[in-house]
Write a protein that holds these residues in place. Structure first.
Motif, PDB file in Angstrom:
ATOM      1  N   THR A  95     -33.659 -19.160  49.682  1.00  0.00           N
ATOM      2  CA  THR A  95     -34.499 -18.060  50.130  1.00  0.00           C
ATOM      3  C   THR A  95     -35.908 -18.510  50.428  1.00  0.00           C
ATOM      4  O   THR A  95     -36.651 -17.826  51.117  1.00  0.00           O
ATOM      5  N   SER A  96     -36.272 -19.677  49.962  1.00  0.00           N
ATOM      6  CA  SER A  96     -37.619 -20.165  50.252  1.00  0.00           C
ATOM      7  C   SER A  96     -37.807 -20.462  51.717  1.00  0.00           C
ATOM      8  O   SER A  96     -38.924 -20.507  52.204  1.00  0.00           O
ATOM      9  N   ARG A  97     -36.696 -20.641  52.434  1.00  0.00           N
ATOM     10  CA  ARG A  97     -36.822 -20.935  53.865  1.00  0.00           C
ATOM     11  C   ARG A  97     -37.199 -19.705  54.659  1.00  0.00           C
ATOM     12  O   ARG A  97     -37.553 -19.800  55.820  1.00  0.00           O
ATOM     13  N   LEU A  98     -37.067 -18.501  54.050  1.00  0.00           N
ATOM     14  CA  LEU A  98     -37.336 -17.281  54.797  1.00  0.00           C
ATOM     15  C   LEU A  98     -38.819 -17.025  54.969  1.00  0.00           C
ATOM     16  O   LEU A  98     -39.210 -16.234  55.799  1.00  0.00           O
ATOM     17  N   VAL A 100     -39.970  -8.224  63.634  1.00  0.00           N
ATOM     18  CA  VAL A 100     -41.027  -8.080  62.633  1.00  0.00           C
ATOM     19  C   VAL A 100     -40.477  -7.442  61.358  1.00  0.00           C
ATOM     20  O   VAL A 100     -40.787  -7.859  60.236  1.00  0.00           O
ATOM     21  N   THR A 101     -39.632  -6.426  61.506  1.00  0.00           N
ATOM     22  CA  THR A 101     -39.066  -5.732  60.345  1.00  0.00           C
ATOM     23  C   THR A 101     -38.205  -6.662  59.504  1.00  0.00           C
ATOM     24  O   THR A 101     -38.346  -6.738  58.274  1.00  0.00           O
ATOM     25  N   PHE A 102     -37.293  -7.390  60.133  1.00  0.00           N
ATOM     26  CA  PHE A 102     -36.433  -8.305  59.393  1.00  0.00           C
ATOM     27  C   PHE A 102     -37.237  -9.459  58.798  1.00  0.00           C
ATOM     28  O   PHE A 102     -36.941  -9.935  57.705  1.00  0.00           O
ATOM     29  N   ARG A 103     -38.255  -9.892  59.518  1.00  0.00           N
ATOM     30  CA  ARG A 103     -39.079 -10.996  59.046  1.00  0.00           C
ATOM     31  C   ARG A 103     -39.840 -10.623  57.780  1.00  0.00           C
ATOM     32  O   ARG A 103     -39.896 -11.387  56.815  1.00  0.00           O
ATOM     33  N   ALA A 119     -35.279 -13.642  63.183  1.00  0.00           N
ATOM     34  CA  ALA A 119     -36.306 -13.461  62.159  1.00  0.00           C
ATOM     35  C   ALA A 119     -36.151 -14.464  61.029  1.00  0.00           C
ATOM     36  O   ALA A 119     -37.127 -14.802  60.352  1.00  0.00           O
ATOM     37  N   ALA A 120     -34.933 -14.950  60.804  1.00  0.00           N
ATOM     38  CA  ALA A 120     -34.689 -15.962  59.777  1.00  0.00           C
ATOM     39  C   ALA A 120     -35.006 -17.368  60.265  1.00  0.00           C
ATOM     40  O   ALA A 120     -34.828 -18.334  59.517  1.00  0.00           O
TER      41      ALA A 120
END
Length: 413
Positions: free
Chosen positions: A400-403, A265-268, A341-342
């Motif tokens: 970065t849009s994939r994140l 959750v944090t990395f997400r 998370a990625a």
């Protein structure tokens, strides 16, 4: 995080007490049998924890007009538990008789009950993480551990054997999930929504379950692996290795393992700082591991001798290798959630799978014993960390849009 860390500390301390308590009441052979059963149970738990990882990833607070997700999660739980029962029941004749002998049938039944119970523990925990019900997460984390401690203590007081101890290990999962559902079920039914349907949840869970199985082999499955690769190891030496591995690795590995969903959750939710956090936290863990490994050379033998006399003696250097291996395994518990998370399920699986395959191969290699076991424990996690690091590097070159950093638009596919 305060709720999660406090609950993790309590549950970890309870598990530590159990692991330290049992060898003082039983002989070496019975302790090996108990440890192997505990290892198999928590290997299954580790595998099913992959369900929790994916449900955590897929669950978010339900927006107005959005359909509730608990029906899909519940149906997924029934399917997952049925598959677990089928796999364990069909495979048990291949390993249970050699590990447990005449006690294999009742212990396999206890294992099946534990697997069903934990299937729903994993799904409810994942949903609670997804809707950020930290009190519910803490309650689930602590409840089954507390029940288990009570049952284990009762079994030891009456001098019960491995079968009763096995049921005391497995049964608390089912009791805990029913107990926590009574207090949290209403909110989960009301607030939880998921970003995929039943098929998508099942498809994504394949990689997380396989990765979690590999995680289990690296951590809780070690006594099981030592039990099936123990050629040439005397029962007393095997019991000593299992005890020292269990007691010295737990303080580093178990808290990180328990924080997997929190780290996801944090990395997400903070993808821009994910790589920096991985580097900083990994460096801190390695530094702490080196210091603790050096201290273990003197402290480890003294503590084991104080608790158990000379029944479980090992060379001093073995303690340092085992503690260092715990820290290196803990690195996988940091890099893995960052990759997951990625949304890079393949890299997540590849890292844990590589480490576990390396461990099995090295444990099976004709190296000197127990020196070869110590080399395997230290070397194997490095392969997995390398794969995860490559996956994170590959991710950094992607758009970065994939994140999909916002929780509602993209809980982290």
């Amino acid at each position: 995080m305060a709720y999660v860390l406090a609950a993790t500390a309590i549950a970890g301390a309870i598990g530590y007490i159990i692991q330290a308590l049992v060898p003082g009441f039983v002989g070496a052979s019975e302790y090996v049998a108990f440890s192997v059963f505990w290892s198999i149970v928590y290997l299954v738990v580790s595998a099913l924890a992959g369900l929790q990882q994916e449900v955590t990833r897929a669950t978010h607070m339900r927006a107005a007009g959005e359909p509730p997700g608990w029906r899909v999660i519940g149906a997924f739980g029934l399917c997952a538990s049925a598959i677990a029962l089928a796999l364990l029941g069909a495979s048990s004749p291949l390993w249970a008789p050699s590990l447990f002998g005449a006690q294999s049938a009742p212990l396999v039944i206890a294992l099946l009950v534990g697997a069903v119970g934990y299937s729903f523990v994993a799904l409810l925990s994942g949903a609670l993480y997804g809707v950020r019900d930290w009190g519910g997460v803490a309650a689930m984390t602590v409840t089954d551990s507390a029940i288990r401690l009570c049952l284990i203590c009762g079994a030891l007081m009456i001098g019960a054997g491995t079968v009763v101890l096995g049921w005391a290990v497995a049964l608390p999962f089912a009791i805990a999930v029913v107990s926590v559902w009574l207090f949290t079920g209403r909110r989960v039914r009301r607030d939880a929504a998921i970003d995929v349907g039943l098929r998508g949840l099942a498809r994504n869970s394949i990689s997380t379950v396989l990765a979690s199985t590999a995680t289990g082999l690296m951590i809780s499955g070690l006594p099981f692996l030592l039990g099936i690769t123990r050629q040439g190891i005397a029962p007393g030496l095997l019991a000593s290795l299992i005890l020292v591995i269990t007691l010295t690795r737990a303080p580093l590995v178990i808290p990180l393992l328990a924080l997997q969903s929190y780290l996801v959750v944090t990395f997400r939710d903070h993808p821009a700082s994910a790589r920096r956090r991985v580097v900083v936290w990994s460096a801190a863990l390695v530094g702490a591991s080196v210091v603790l490994a050096a201290a273990a050379i003197w402290v480890g033998p003294w503590v084991v001798n104080l608790l158990y006399g000379d029944r479980y003696a090992l060379p001093s250097a073995a303690y340092a290798f085992i503690v260092l291996s715990a820290g290196l395994t803990g690195l996988l518990c940091i890099t893995g959630p960052a990759v997951l998370a990625a949304g890079r399920h393949g890299w997540y699986l590849a890292g844990w799978a590589t480490a576990s395959v390396a461990l099995v191969v090295l444990l099976s290699a004709p190296l000197a014993r127990p020196e070869g076991i110590l080399v395997a424990l230290v070397a194997a996690p490095l392969f997995g960390v390398g794969v995860h690091a490559w996956g994170l590097r590959a991710r950094s070159g992607a758009s970065t849009s994939r994140l999909r950093p916002t929780k509602a638009a993209d809980p982290e596919a």
